[in-house]
Enzyme design. Structure first.
Site, mmCIF file in Angstrom:
data_model
loop_
_atom_site.group_PDB
_atom_site.id
_atom_site.type_symbol
_atom_site.label_atom_id
_atom_site.label_comp_id
_atom_site.label_asym_id
_atom_site.label_seq_id
_atom_site.Cartn_x
_atom_site.Cartn_y
_atom_site.Cartn_z
ATOM 1 N N HIS A 187 0.694 -1.140 -0.056
ATOM 2 C CA HIS A 187 0.169 -0.039 -0.056
ATOM 3 C C HIS A 187 0.910 1.059 -0.074
ATOM 4 C CE1 HIS A 187 -3.996 -2.072 1.541
ATOM 5 N NE2 HIS A 187 -3.881 -1.912 0.281
ATOM 6 N N ARG A 294 -8.760 -7.945 -13.532
ATOM 7 C CA ARG A 294 -8.383 -9.083 -12.891
ATOM 8 C C ARG A 294 -9.599 -9.249 -11.635
ATOM 9 N NH1 ARG A 294 -2.754 -7.318 -13.946
ATOM 10 N NH2 ARG A 294 -1.635 -9.087 -14.526
ATOM 11 N N ARG A 330 -11.951 -10.423 -16.933
ATOM 12 C CA ARG A 330 -11.655 -11.670 -16.755
ATOM 13 C C ARG A 330 -12.134 -12.604 -15.667
ATOM 14 N NH1 ARG A 330 -5.274 -12.748 -15.959
ATOM 15 N NH2 ARG A 330 -5.678 -12.396 -13.962
ATOM 16 N N GLU A 429 -2.313 -17.567 -22.978
ATOM 17 C CA GLU A 429 -1.290 -17.730 -22.243
ATOM 18 C C GLU A 429 -0.652 -19.066 -21.750
ATOM 19 O OE1 GLU A 429 -2.598 -16.061 -18.132
ATOM 20 O OE2 GLU A 429 -4.420 -16.937 -18.302
ATOM 21 N N ASN A 452 2.762 -12.670 -19.434
ATOM 22 C CA ASN A 452 3.470 -13.081 -18.077
ATOM 23 C C ASN A 452 3.252 -14.627 -17.780
ATOM 24 O OD1 ASN A 452 3.264 -10.446 -17.578
ATOM 25 N ND2 ASN A 452 1.483 -10.410 -15.904
ATOM 26 N N ASP A 453 2.248 -15.183 -18.080
ATOM 27 C CA ASP A 453 2.288 -16.693 -18.017
ATOM 28 C C ASP A 453 2.890 -17.260 -19.195
ATOM 29 O OD1 ASP A 453 1.283 -17.578 -15.602
ATOM 30 O OD2 ASP A 453 -0.705 -16.682 -16.026
ATOM 31 N N ARG A 463 7.658 -17.467 -12.529
ATOM 32 C CA ARG A 463 7.985 -16.185 -12.609
ATOM 33 C C ARG A 463 8.663 -15.799 -11.124
ATOM 34 N NH1 ARG A 463 2.144 -12.914 -13.264
ATOM 35 N NH2 ARG A 463 1.327 -14.812 -14.064
ATOM 36 N N CYS A 500 -2.121 -8.086 -22.583
ATOM 37 C CA CYS A 500 -2.407 -7.523 -21.334
ATOM 38 C C CYS A 500 -1.274 -7.929 -20.336
ATOM 39 C CB CYS A 500 -3.832 -7.943 -20.754
ATOM 40 S SG CYS A 500 -4.031 -9.714 -20.681
#
Ligand code: PEP
Ligand code: MG
Length: 568
Positions: A187, A294, A330, A429, A452-453, A463, A500
């Site tokens: 945060h 997400r 998604r 992905e 990413n995947d 990752r 994305c």
């Protein structure tokens, strides 16, 4: 002397240190006789904390924004939770003092959040402890340092920049922040970025190494803190500060512009979000839509699964904020690195290759029905599109489409409005989806490449695993060939192909995406303008010429080197 930490919020801040220590909240534990009076004392402290925190949230809302204020109002919601308060009251009824009851229950929650292994849920531990400290300060009559009263040009050095501390920060007065803890998604980092305040986090022993009055150059882009620098270093830092400001001003010029290459090929530039409210920031940064919402974040940190109505409100909110612009939502992408405690999923030997995402949802029709119905209902309020994660074969997509048809019929009978033309697309992905792109393109309304995947699954490298980090790179020719194929097959079938994953915003890779014919880029809100600029720097022919050279290279290092030297 130079200290190093995590580059958490870009920019350069120059100023003098104030070490902000937490107030001493030590107390003596005792047993109480008059439990009714102790409960009254406890309730009064909570009421005081709630009033103080709400006032801070109002200041935050005025000076920074709604999203940031929500972190504080989230604290109020947390302490107002009847279960949490009930547990504390039970302890007091059993003879515990209010301080003990508060500390025990808050620590129980914090430990539970920390054990989740999920970075976002783990961050909630900081929030619970922030609440604990706030109520404890009320009980002990020790409110924290007034950050709002610090002089111009102060660098705040603290153990952890808590949201309640942040409430007092006035942009333009505080020059930078240095903390001993916190990561990129903490945060503290989110708040610092929202306030465009340079921040370096996780600098070991910062509070003891640095003293009040030390002069610092805090480089939030590089993650460095120069302590009592000489004149030469100061002059260089001031120059870098000006260059950074000029770069920001330059990017501001891209607000309101179309996203297109130097020779006029237009593309769509969307933003990724995790909560409906994030859409506000995305629109402020001039995103043309949301390319990835997400939804798993709506399920994390919750004791129970959000209901159809709760989800409907969240999706509708995003649609309304985006005022008719596309919002690609998604469906639940859980498992692997994303834990959702309220679902109580079983631990697996190999979670990345296991019962997750669409596999889990198709087996849990009760859960998926709730989400798909909520999405369909929300589709009456904007251009909502449904995206299915982790698809590996066409049956998964046909199964989802069949469910959607079934729920549409339910709505027809119930007389509930929805968009009957709603688009249903997939994340590409997995290597399987990439290989089957031609077949999947016949069934899917759009593709969005999850680099990413796709990078991880193509290279068989997690990752999050430091030891195989050298393999986890989108610059690998294997990954680039896969992406090229997906874009080409999607374009051949006439569907929109987007991206994305993080690679969509990598300035080195943008010319390759232009050359391959990527139609939509979805990046973090703060990268929208920089990506629009990158796209504008290349003609299609120039990008193709570079791509042709890149695609002949044999290793990730060669690719990275050529892209680096070609960067504009
Ligand atoms: C991806 O895999 O590229 C992606 C965008 O999804 P996530 O990072 O949420 O797995
Ligand atoms: Mg993914």
């Amino acid at each position: 002397m130079e200290l190093k930490g995590t580059a958490a919020s870009p920019g350069i801040g120059i100023g003098r240190v104030t070490v902000v220590e937490e107030p001493d909240l030590a107390y003596t534990s005792r047993t109480v006789e008059d439990t009714a009076a102790e409960i009254e004392r406890f309730n009064a402290a909570i009421a005081g904390y709630v009033a103080y925190t709400n006032a801070q949230a109002d200041t935050m809302r005025e000076q920074v924004g709604e999203k940031e204020a929500e972190i504080l109002t989230g604290h109020v919601v947390m302490i107002s939770d009847p279960f949490m308060q009930g547990e504390m009251t039970k302890l007091i009824e059993g003879g515990a003092c209010a301080e003990d009851a508060l500390v025990q229950i808050c620590e129980m929650f914090a430990t539970m959040f920390e054990a989740s292994g999920d970075e976002l849920t783990m961050q909630r531990a900081t929030d619970v402890r922030d609440v604990k400290a706030g109520v404890l300060a009320e009980l002990l009559n020790k409110r924290p340092v007034d950050i709002g009263a610090l002089p111009q040009g102060t660098v705040i050095v603290t153990h952890d920049l808590t949201p309640s501390m942040t409430a007092g920060i006035r942009p333009g007065i505080i020059a930078a922040v240095v903390t001993e803890t916190g990561g990129l998604t903490s945060h503290s980092a989110i708040l610092a970025r929202a306030m465009e305040l340079p921040a370096v986090l996780s600098v070991p022993a910062a509070c003891t190494t640095l003293s009040d009055g030390d002069l610092l150059i805090v480089n939030g882009s590089a993650g460095t803190v120069a302590v009592n620098p000489d004149e030469e270093a100061l002059a260089a830092a001031r120059e870098a500060q000006e260059a950074y400001a000029a770069e920001k001003a330059e990017l501001a010029k891209f607000v309101g512009c179309r996203s297109m290459t130097a020779d006029g090929t237009q593309v769509e530039l969307f933003a990724n979000i995790g909560k409906p409210e994030d859409a506000t920031g995305a629109m402020e940064k001039d995103a043309e839509g949301i390319g990835l919402f997400r939804t798993e974040f709506l399920f994390m940190d919750k004791p129970t699964v959000p209901t159809e109505d709760e989800q409907f409100e969240a999706y509708k909110k995003a649609a309304l904020i985006c005022k008719g612009k596309p919002v690609i939502i998604r469906t639940l992408d859980i498992g692997g690195d994303k834990e959702v405690p309220c679902l109580g999923m079983e631990k697996e030997e190999n979670p990345f290759l296991g019962f997750r995402a669409i596999r889990y949802c198709l087996a849990r029709e009760d859960l998926y029905r709730t989400q798909l119905r909520a999405l369909l209902r929300a589709s009456a309020f904007g251009d909502i599109r449904i995206m299915v994660p982790l698809v590996t074969c066409v049956d998964e997509l046909t199964a989802v489409k069949a469910l959607i048809k079934r729920y549409m019929l339910e709505f027809d009978q119930e007389g509930i409005a929805y968009d009957s033309e709603i688009k249903v697309g997939i994340m590409v992905e997995t290597p399987a989806a990439a290989m089957m792109a031609d077949v999947l393109a016949e069934e899917a309304d759009f593709f969005s490449i999850g680099t990413n995947d796709l990078t991880g699954y193509t290279m068989c490298a997690d990752r999050g695993n430091e030891k195989v980090r050298y393999l986890y790179s989108t610059y690998n020719p294997a990954v680039l060939r896969s992406i090229k194929r997906v874009i080409e097959e999607g374009n051949k079938a006439g569907i929109l192909v987007g991206m994305c994953g993080e690679a969509a915003a990598d300035p080195m890779l943008v010319p390759l995406w232009i050359a391959f014919g990527l139609g939509e880029y979805s990046v973090s809100a703060t990268s929208v303008l920089a990506t629009r600029k990158q796209i504008s720097l290349w003609t299609k022919a120039e990008a193709e010429e570079l791509a042709e050279r890149v695609m002949q290279l044999k290793t990730a290092t060669e690719v990275a080197d050529l892209l680096q030297e070609s960067m504009r």
